[in-house]
Design a protein around this motif. Sequence first.
Motif, PDB file in Angstrom:
ATOM      1  N   VAL A  77       0.869  -1.184   0.000  1.00  0.00           N
ATOM      2  CA  VAL A  77       0.000   0.000   0.000  1.00  0.00           C
ATOM      3  C   VAL A  77       0.905   1.233   0.000  1.00  0.00           C
ATOM      4  O   VAL A  77       1.144   1.851   1.044  1.00  0.00           O
ATOM      5  CB  VAL A  77      -0.946   0.004   1.219  1.00  0.00           C
ATOM      6  N   PRO A  78       1.442   1.590  -1.173  1.00  0.00           N
ATOM      7  CA  PRO A  78       2.427   2.676  -1.219  1.00  0.00           C
ATOM      8  C   PRO A  78       1.837   4.059  -1.001  1.00  0.00           C
ATOM      9  O   PRO A  78       2.499   4.954  -0.486  1.00  0.00           O
ATOM     10  CB  PRO A  78       3.013   2.548  -2.627  1.00  0.00           C
ATOM     11  N   THR A  79       0.590   4.258  -1.413  1.00  0.00           N
ATOM     12  CA  THR A  79      -0.033   5.576  -1.281  1.00  0.00           C
ATOM     13  C   THR A  79      -1.181   5.503  -0.288  1.00  0.00           C
ATOM     14  O   THR A  79      -1.974   4.565  -0.304  1.00  0.00           O
ATOM     15  CB  THR A  79      -0.576   6.068  -2.633  1.00  0.00           C
ATOM     16  N   ARG A  80      -1.238   6.509   0.591  1.00  0.00           N
ATOM     17  CA  ARG A  80      -2.291   6.562   1.598  1.00  0.00           C
ATOM     18  C   ARG A  80      -2.906   7.955   1.578  1.00  0.00           C
ATOM     19  O   ARG A  80      -2.213   8.958   1.448  1.00  0.00           O
ATOM     20  CB  ARG A  80      -1.729   6.254   2.990  1.00  0.00           C
ATOM     21  N   THR A  81      -4.202   7.992   1.706  1.00  0.00           N
ATOM     22  CA  THR A  81      -4.926   9.249   1.770  1.00  0.00           C
ATOM     23  C   THR A  81      -5.935   9.143   2.895  1.00  0.00           C
ATOM     24  O   THR A  81      -5.903   8.202   3.685  1.00  0.00           O
ATOM     25  CB  THR A  81      -5.608   9.564   0.420  1.00  0.00           C
ATOM     26  N   THR A  82      -6.830  10.093   2.984  1.00  0.00           N
ATOM     27  CA  THR A  82      -7.841  10.069   4.044  1.00  0.00           C
ATOM     28  C   THR A  82      -9.220  10.176   3.424  1.00  0.00           C
ATOM     29  O   THR A  82      -9.542  11.185   2.793  1.00  0.00           O
ATOM     30  CB  THR A  82      -7.625  11.231   5.032  1.00  0.00           C
ATOM     31  N   HIS A  83     -10.006   9.110   3.576  1.00  0.00           N
ATOM     32  CA  HIS A  83     -11.391   9.121   3.128  1.00  0.00           C
ATOM     33  C   HIS A  83     -12.173   8.270   4.128  1.00  0.00           C
ATOM     34  O   HIS A  83     -12.348   7.062   3.943  1.00  0.00           O
ATOM     35  CB  HIS A  83     -11.516   8.551   1.719  1.00  0.00           C
ATOM     36  N   LEU A  84     -12.632   8.916   5.196  1.00  0.00           N
ATOM     37  CA  LEU A  84     -13.281   8.183   6.279  1.00  0.00           C
ATOM     38  C   LEU A  84     -14.624   7.616   5.866  1.00  0.00           C
ATOM     39  O   LEU A  84     -15.131   6.697   6.506  1.00  0.00           O
ATOM     40  CB  LEU A  84     -13.434   9.105   7.493  1.00  0.00           C
ATOM     41  N   GLY A  85     -15.218   8.140   4.782  1.00  0.00           N
ATOM     42  CA  GLY A  85     -16.459   7.564   4.280  1.00  0.00           C
ATOM     43  C   GLY A  85     -16.256   6.145   3.793  1.00  0.00           C
ATOM     44  O   GLY A  85     -17.093   5.257   4.045  1.00  0.00           O
ATOM     45  N   ARG A  86     -15.147   5.897   3.095  1.00  0.00           N
ATOM     46  CA  ARG A  86     -14.844   4.540   2.644  1.00  0.00           C
ATOM     47  C   ARG A  86     -14.539   3.623   3.822  1.00  0.00           C
ATOM     48  O   ARG A  86     -14.939   2.452   3.836  1.00  0.00           O
ATOM     49  CB  ARG A  86     -13.667   4.577   1.674  1.00  0.00           C
ATOM     50  N   VAL A  87     -13.814   4.150   4.806  1.00  0.00           N
ATOM     51  CA  VAL A  87     -13.509   3.363   5.997  1.00  0.00           C
ATOM     52  C   VAL A  87     -14.796   2.961   6.715  1.00  0.00           C
ATOM     53  O   VAL A  87     -14.976   1.803   7.112  1.00  0.00           O
ATOM     54  CB  VAL A  87     -12.594   4.161   6.948  1.00  0.00           C
TER      55      VAL A  87
END
Length: 263
Positions: A77-87
């Motif tokens: 998982v080289p790239t990480r972002t923030t999308h708490l809706g998907r979580v």
Amino acid sequence: MSSREPFPDEELRRRIMDFIMAAGQTLLENGAEVFRVQQTMEIMAKSFHLREFHVYVLTNGIFASAGTAEISEVRNVPTRTTHLGRVAAVNALSREIALRDMPLDEAERRLVQAQQIPFPKDWMQLVSGVCGSFCFSMIFGGSLKEGLVASVAGLSAIWYLLACDRKQLPGGFKKISCSALITLVCILLCNLLHSPASHAIIGSLMILTPGIAFTMGIRDFVQGDYLSGTIRMIDALLIAASIAIGTGLVLSFYTLIMGVTVA
């Protein structure tokens, strides 16, 4: 054979494994904590009767095996972002899988839907940047003029970051250049309005600070995931250093050229 059969065959076990790994990757690359990713994957494996399932999650990778290590898989998982809706969507899916006899076909379809939840519209991010910069500037004791300047700087920063994302520029360069842009905009506008620039700069820079990475690092430490916590803390420190470099360069050049220290 049903996908919830107590003893699924080899082909079905591999399919279940792929589904669980995809769910874990979705959580990890959208900002979920390491312990949450691991716990969710274990719940899904137990619900689908994937026996002898073992998983080890890092901030940028997932290692898992099932059976007597006859099925093993690694996800980078080289790239990480923030999308708490998907979580939240994947967490809700895992709870439904545990509570009712959800077929694997339906679970896979629901996971794809969670992965395709879009990010906020560009205009919403721009408005958030304006409002956030203004509020932070006022919280730190700035005047109305400084708050308005911070709003313009926040708008410029979000617009610039969106443009950088389209060009897929490196993260370090984005943070350094964006903090430099914020500082430059604040200095120029505050000079026009004859107002101090410090609170406007601080308020605008707050929208770049790595609050989530820092918080997640602390939570990983509390859960005993020291390696993942260290990785997140290093990410946060690198972002903070990039912000400091960009801001410091502009302030230094301005002081060198104008012979005046920014207040």
